[in-house]
Scaffold this motif. Structure first.
Motif, short mmCIF file in Angstrom:
data_model
loop_
_atom_site.label_atom_id
_atom_site.label_comp_id
_atom_site.label_asym_id
_atom_site.label_seq_id
_atom_site.Cartn_x
_atom_site.Cartn_y
_atom_site.Cartn_z
N VAL A 101 0.83 -1.21 0.00
CA VAL A 101 0.00 0.00 0.00
C VAL A 101 0.86 1.25 0.00
N VAL A 102 1.87 1.33 0.89
CA VAL A 102 2.70 2.52 0.98
C VAL A 102 3.54 2.71 -0.29
N VAL A 328 -7.89 6.11 -1.11
CA VAL A 328 -6.63 6.01 -1.85
C VAL A 328 -6.51 7.16 -2.85
N GLY A 329 -7.59 7.44 -3.58
CA GLY A 329 -7.57 8.53 -4.55
C GLY A 329 -7.29 9.87 -3.91
N ALA A 330 -7.86 10.11 -2.73
CA ALA A 330 -7.63 11.39 -2.04
C ALA A 330 -6.17 11.54 -1.62
N SER A 348 9.63 2.65 -4.16
CA SER A 348 8.56 1.73 -4.50
C SER A 348 9.10 0.33 -4.75
N SER A 349 10.22 0.24 -5.47
CA SER A 349 10.81 -1.07 -5.77
C SER A 349 11.16 -1.81 -4.48
N VAL A 403 10.17 2.86 6.65
CA VAL A 403 8.71 2.76 6.53
C VAL A 403 8.24 1.38 6.98
N LEU A 404 8.97 0.32 6.62
CA LEU A 404 8.59 -1.01 7.07
C LEU A 404 8.67 -1.11 8.59
#
Length: 418
Positions: A101-102, A328-330, A348-349, A403-404
């Motif tokens: 998700v992140v 999610v869109g917001a 992201s990767s 982040v994890l």
């Protein structure tokens, strides 16, 4: 008899066939890979770009095979979030869902900004936010409409890429000697390029996360994932060979719009605007499928109360997780309007590679009667994911690990207070 689902939180409707699922995967992979990851990968690997592509393809194949076997076994929305929870335990499923998700929210914003930079560079942020709002509305109206829009986008983008390949390889500027691996290609650079290019291959996750909306998922998903991956690899290889032959590794790495540079160098400057339009359309298709996938994983995590349970609602008319899609869109629209996230490919990767590491670990636990792949597949996939993740730029590794860790802390806190 089981308790019926409460109104507004029932199962999603199975509307997607094999071709729809393959097209959604193609829309994710081709849009992100060719127009976003090719140049930074060439900058890392130089003349070793094709080696990086091959390494990414091997890891992606293992991940796709593991994911397909797991998706057939657990055909529900959520992808590896569900597989990790069922095979490895609640924490590993949660960690996979958090990473997905992140990381993919950052990817959504990056793709939206790519659209803005090609359509109207001076107003990239405004265009990016508008694109997110428009595509969220399309997804809200139903998955079948999304699949048809993705089918159109993929067809146009493939035609543009075919024109680039033909223009490049048939021109006098093409030199096959540039395909040779030179001294500029180091092992670390090739692995880093593979990690960056993996960002492009990760679109087949969208097929798995739609498991609850695919007809006959036990047969459809294991067929759709390798089909989408194989077709994408053919396209990537053709475009990469053409770009390297015309520009060479160094020039390709320095190009802000590499495929437009290919057609200009090949003597077809009139094709450059067409390529720019194709890039914007490809990024739009990728953004559409990314929002689709993130919202489904959000739905699955909300059902298990790892995210606010209100996000688990399913629209009574359109049969989509409308609150998850709007949330999610917001978030993506705010990021696209306020931040420059085109450099987020590495971040992201890292998250996506961790996500697939969990998938491979889960596939390793499958029994023979559960459709377990050959043991080498999840073993190579797991090792490959970890190697490529830590071969990424240091800033991506540090931010991704942070982040994890934050996600793990949230999980521990939630368990402590419940």
């Amino acid at each position: 008899m089981g308790t019926p689902a409460r109104a507004g939180q029932g199962p999603l409707e199975r509307r997607l066939g094999l071709s729809d699922a393959v097209v959604i995967g193609l829309g994710s992979m081709i849009g992100a890979g060719i127009f976003a990851a090719l140049s930074p990968a060439a900058r890392a690997a130089g003349s070793g770009l094709l080696l990086g592509l091959a390494a990414a393809a091997v890891v992606a194949y293992c991940n796709a095979t593991s994911s397909a076997r797991l998706a057939a076994r657990y055909p529900a929305s959520g992808g590896t979030y569900v597989y990790g929870r069922e095979r490895l335990g609640d924490f590993w499923g949660y960690l996979a869902g958090w990473a997905f998700v992140v990381g993919k929210i950052a990817s959504c914003a990056a793709m939206a900004l790519t659209v803005g930079s090609y359509v109207w560079p001076e107003q990239a942020h405004a265009v990016a936010a508008a694109a997110v709002v428009a595509l969220t509305a399309v997804n809200y109206a139903g998955i079948h409409k999304s699949a048809w829009l993705t089918r159109f986008i993929v067809g146009v983008v493939l035609a543009v890429l075919a024109a680039v390949v033909v223009a490049g390889l048939t021109s006098g500027a093409a030199d096959t000697g540039r395909l040779d691996v030179g001294a500029d290609a180091t092992a670390g650079g090739v692995l880093q390029a593979a990690g960056l290019l993996f960002f492009a291959f990760a679109g087949y996750a969208r097929i798995a996360t739609l498991g609850e909306e695919v007809r006959d998922p036990t047969r459809t998903i294991p067929r759709a994932i390798p089909l989408a991956l194989g077709l994408t690899l053919v396209v990537y290889a053709a475009v990469a060979v053409s770009a390297l032959a015309v520009l060479g590794g160094a020039a390709l790495g320095d190009a802000a719009a590499p495929l437009a540079a290919v057609v200009r160098e090949a003597g077809h400057p009139g094709l450059a605007p067409v390529v720019r339009a194709g890039a914007a359309l490809a990024a739009t298709g990728s953004l559409l499928a990314l929002i689709l996938g993130v919202s489904r994983t959000t739905l699955a995590m909300a059902r298990d109360r790892h995210l606010p349970h209100a996000l688990a609602a399913v629209h009574p008319r359109f049969a989509v997780p409308h609150r998850a899609e709007l949330a999610v869109g917001a978030v993506v629209a705010i990021l696209a309007a306020t931040a420059d996230l085109r450099g987020a490919i590495g971040f992201s990767s890292f998250g996506v590679l961790v996500y697939y590491a969990v998938a491979n670990a889960g596939a390793w636990t499958l029994g023979r009667d559960e459709g377990r792949p050959p043991r080498a597949v999840p073993a190579v996939g797991l090792a490959g994911c970890l190697i490529l993740a830590f071969a990424l730029p240091l800033s991506s590794v540090v931010s991704g690990a942070a982040v994890l860790a934050a996600g793990a802390a949230v999980y521990a806190l939630r368990r402590a207070v419940t």
